[in-house]
Design a protein around this motif. Structure first.
Motif, PDB file in Angstrom:
ATOM      1  N   ALA A 195     -33.660  22.499  -4.772  1.00 34.22           N
ATOM      2  CA  ALA A 195     -33.014  22.651  -6.023  1.00 34.22           C
ATOM      3  C   ALA A 195     -32.792  23.916  -6.215  1.00 34.22           C
ATOM      4  CB  ALA A 195     -33.713  21.718  -6.840  1.00 34.22           C
ATOM      5  N   THR A 203     -20.049  23.146 -12.647  1.00 32.15           N
ATOM      6  CA  THR A 203     -21.216  23.039 -13.351  1.00 32.15           C
ATOM      7  C   THR A 203     -21.333  21.328 -13.824  1.00 32.15           C
ATOM      8  OG1 THR A 203     -21.869  25.152 -13.812  1.00 32.15           O
ATOM      9  CG2 THR A 203     -23.249  23.364 -14.740  1.00 32.15           C
ATOM     10  N   ALA A 226     -21.169  18.991 -10.678  1.00 33.89           N
ATOM     11  CA  ALA A 226     -22.540  18.957  -9.959  1.00 33.89           C
ATOM     12  C   ALA A 226     -23.787  18.517 -10.767  1.00 33.89           C
ATOM     13  CB  ALA A 226     -23.042  20.585  -9.731  1.00 33.89           C
ATOM     14  N   VAL A 227     -23.931  18.554 -12.092  1.00 33.91           N
ATOM     15  CA  VAL A 227     -24.790  17.847 -12.820  1.00 33.91           C
ATOM     16  C   VAL A 227     -24.659  16.251 -12.601  1.00 33.91           C
ATOM     17  CG1 VAL A 227     -25.787  17.551 -15.209  1.00 33.91           C
ATOM     18  CG2 VAL A 227     -25.435  19.850 -14.290  1.00 33.91           C
ATOM     19  N   SER A 270     -25.349  15.165  -8.905  1.00 37.23           N
ATOM     20  CA  SER A 270     -26.604  16.046  -8.180  1.00 37.23           C
ATOM     21  C   SER A 270     -27.068  15.211  -7.048  1.00 37.23           C
ATOM     22  CB  SER A 270     -27.600  16.184  -9.232  1.00 37.23           C
ATOM     23  OG  SER A 270     -28.163  14.877  -9.778  1.00 37.23           O
ATOM     24  N   THR A 330     -27.412  16.824  -3.256  1.00 41.08           N
ATOM     25  CA  THR A 330     -28.813  16.930  -2.595  1.00 41.08           C
ATOM     26  C   THR A 330     -28.806  16.479  -1.136  1.00 41.08           C
ATOM     27  OG1 THR A 330     -30.059  16.532  -4.788  1.00 41.08           O
ATOM     28  CG2 THR A 330     -31.257  16.292  -2.643  1.00 41.08           C
ATOM     29  N   SER A 341     -33.053  15.862  -6.580  1.00 40.92           N
ATOM     30  CA  SER A 341     -31.919  15.359  -7.366  1.00 40.92           C
ATOM     31  C   SER A 341     -32.179  15.851  -8.983  1.00 40.92           C
ATOM     32  CB  SER A 341     -31.533  13.939  -6.982  1.00 40.92           C
ATOM     33  OG  SER A 341     -31.175  13.766  -5.813  1.00 40.92           O
ATOM     34  N   LEU A 365     -32.214  19.304  -9.621  1.00 40.08           N
ATOM     35  CA  LEU A 365     -30.962  19.900  -9.529  1.00 40.08           C
ATOM     36  C   LEU A 365     -30.166  20.004 -10.794  1.00 40.08           C
ATOM     37  CD1 LEU A 365     -28.914  21.437  -7.447  1.00 40.08           C
ATOM     38  CD2 LEU A 365     -28.162  19.337  -6.773  1.00 40.08           C
ATOM     39  N   ARG A 366     -30.503  18.818 -11.544  1.00 46.39           N
ATOM     40  CA  ARG A 366     -29.665  18.685 -12.895  1.00 46.39           C
ATOM     41  C   ARG A 366     -30.018  19.913 -13.880  1.00 46.39           C
ATOM     42  NH1 ARG A 366     -31.075  13.165 -11.908  1.00 46.39           N
ATOM     43  NH2 ARG A 366     -29.152  12.098 -11.368  1.00 46.39           N
ATOM     44  N   PHE A 419     -28.730  23.445 -11.577  1.00 42.36           N
ATOM     45  CA  PHE A 419     -27.517  23.927 -11.123  1.00 42.36           C
ATOM     46  C   PHE A 419     -26.945  24.640 -12.383  1.00 42.36           C
ATOM     47  CE2 PHE A 419     -23.374  23.780  -9.656  1.00 42.36           C
ATOM     48  CZ  PHE A 419     -23.310  23.685  -8.563  1.00 42.36           C
TER      49      PHE A 419
END
Length: 524
Positions: A60, A115, A118-119, A122, A126, A144, A147-148, A151
């Motif tokens: 992450a 961003t 991606a959020v 996630s 991943t 996952s 990563l939120r 990122f």
């Protein structure tokens, strides 16, 4: 009518600091950050070891960190600094300020969009970056979720790198070099103080990454204000400077960041290997990156603005001397660092990480990949200083061709070496492809006439070989028969201090007796 001051090309108000002095300043700041980074990794290792939670966090964190190196410190920096240097040389402060505003708005808008997407996606990201986690619900879910939080670091740290590029172009090297300290402090504080408050303790590290991004960005803004270049973001993709930067960035994404792409491929393939493989590669990579980050990045940071100014002022001799100085400095540091890491892989890892949740098996496995990475250390550092030789001349086509060749070679060697050597095979493939990349960059610069050898190379190589042989002999002699895994922590620290200090003294003394002097590396 006389030309106004704001429209005149800028002239330096004072003599620029020497290359060695500037590199030393950046190196010292970076060394402080890297030492704190080792403390950070020791804390993480003690609390989380090399288990499923640690694997998930490293993935992450690696995803936005990889993209940051690729877009911000990699392609963007290499494209932005030459254009900014040209604006300073040929235009006035108002034009520079207009460029900064347009780049800030255009870059920030793209990063914000990336961003948000991606959020929201996630789990998909991943799955792409760690496909081996899909069949492991614990690691996949943790990665996952984290990563939120991690990122958005890409947005914040990319803008931080943008601010740092401006400061570096104005020879304000210390502030950007010190800024990463805030990341390490944030992660250490998160591990120590937030971990007990979380239902999933590893999530504390993800919150630490997000906090670090905010601190790093706001730390640099007052220094931009002093230069009169605090951005007022304005989205303007038609701005002449923004258009040129985008054109230079596209191929530079590959040319300057091949080593990062290779490291990411290691992570993707390692996700299919036994639990712990991602962490073993992370811990070994962190040690291999210590000399790379302290010295390689410091030298590259200093020479890029210098090379860009030489190209803008049409001074090919100064350009070639700067590159030759950088290569000599890299060899002076990278060769002994690589030798020491190969010989002291297990002792170093045991001294730093053999506590808490880290087992003897983790140390042994990490040592295998550390030795493999160390074989490519000289090449990693050469890439850092040779690539700017192309980007300073706004030539991004050649590095991208070389980068693609090296990346394909790395993928082929990954597949060939992963079965017999597992995670260590991935590290060895990265090291070998780095050597191919460095050789092709050097050959291209020689072919263009941008790099030329200065007198004294034969004697320098003899001095370097003698110093490294004697240093290696001292390390082997003192380390003979030592049992690092069973020793007490105080004994390990004491013996490692003797090895490091003794090795440096033997190496430095041999160079001095051989006639190497500090004045030979002051630069110009």
């Amino acid at each position: 009518m006389a030309q106004s001051d704001s429209s005149r090309p800028e002239q330096p108000a004072a003599p620029r600091p020497g290359l060695l002095r500037s590199s030393s300043l950046v190196g010292m700041m970076t060394l402080f950050s890297r030492v704190l980074g080792l403390v950070r990794d020791m804390v993480i290792a003690r609390y989380f070891g090399a288990g499923a939670g640690a694997d998930a966090f490293f993935v992450a964190f690696k995803i936005p960190n990889f993209l940051r190196r690729l877009f911000a410190e990699g392609a963007f920096n290499q494209a932005f600094v030459p254009v900014l240097s040209e604006y300073r040389h040929k235009h006035g402060h108002d034009a520079v300020r207009g460029l900064v505003n347009a780049v800030a708005g255009s870059l920030g808008f793209v990063l914000l969009l990336i961003t948000v997407l991606a959020v929201m996606g996630s789990p998909l990201i991943t799955a792409v970056f760690a496909p081996g986690f899909i069949d492991d619900p614990i690691r996949f879910g943790l990665a996952s979720d984290m990563l939120r939080l991690t990122f958005p670091y890409l947005l914040l740290i990319s803008l931080t790198a943008f601010a740092g590029s401006i400061l570096n172009s104005y020879d304000r090297f210390a502030i950007p070099a010190f800024t990463p300290v805030l990341l390490n402090l944030s992660l250490i504080a998160a591990a120590l103080f937030l971990t007990p408050l979380m239902s999933q303790p590893i999530m504390a590290l993800a919150w630490g990454v997000l906090l670090a991004g905010l601190l790093q960005l706001f730390f640099q803004l007052p220094f931009l204000m002093k230069l009169g270049l605090l951005p007022r973001p304005r989205v303007d993709y038609r701005h002449e400077g923004v258009s040129r930067i985008l054109k230079l960035m596209a191929p530079a994404l590959f040319g300057v960041s091949v080593s990062q792409i290779n490291l990411l491929l290691d992570t993707v393939l390692a996700s299919f290997l036994p639990t712990g493989s991602v962490s073993w590669l992370y811990y070994s990579d962190r040690l291999a990156e210590l000399p790379l980050g302290v010295f390689g990045v410091a030298i590259a940071t200093v020479i890029l603005p210098n090379l860009s100014r030489s190209h803008a002022s049409r001074s090919p001799e100064h350009f070639a001397r700067t590159l030759d100085w950088a290569v000599r400095m890299v060899l002076l540091v990278a060769v002994p660092a690589g030798v020491a890491l190969v010989l002291l892989a297990e002792p170093l890892l045991a001294t730093l990480f053999h506590y808490g949740e880290v087992t003897a098996r983790d140390i042994g496995m990490s040592a295998q990949s550390l030795r493999a990475y160390s074989i490519g250390l000289v090449a990693f550092m050469l890439i850092k200083v040779l690539a700017p030789g192309f980007f300073a001349r706004q030539d991004t086509r050649t590095p991208v061709k070389i980068g693609i060749i090296a990346m394909v070679a790395n993928m082929v060697m990954n597949l060939a070496l992963i079965l017999p050597l597992a995670h260590a095979g991935l590290a060895l493939a990265t090291a070998l492809s780095a050597w191919l990349n460095a050789f092709l960059l050097w050959r291209g610069l020689r072919k263009d006439g941008a790099y030329q050898f200065t007198p004294g190379w034969g004697r320098f190589l003899l001095q370097l070989c003698a110093a490294n042989i004697l240093m290696a002999g001292f390390i082997l002699w003192y380390n003979a028969g030592a049992n690092w895994l069973d020793a007490m922590a105080t004994e390990r620290i004491q013996d490692m201090a003797i090895l490091v200090v003794g090795g440096v003294l033997v190496y430095g003394t041999t160079l001095g007796v051989g006639g190497v002097r500090l004045r030979h590396f002051r630069g110009h």
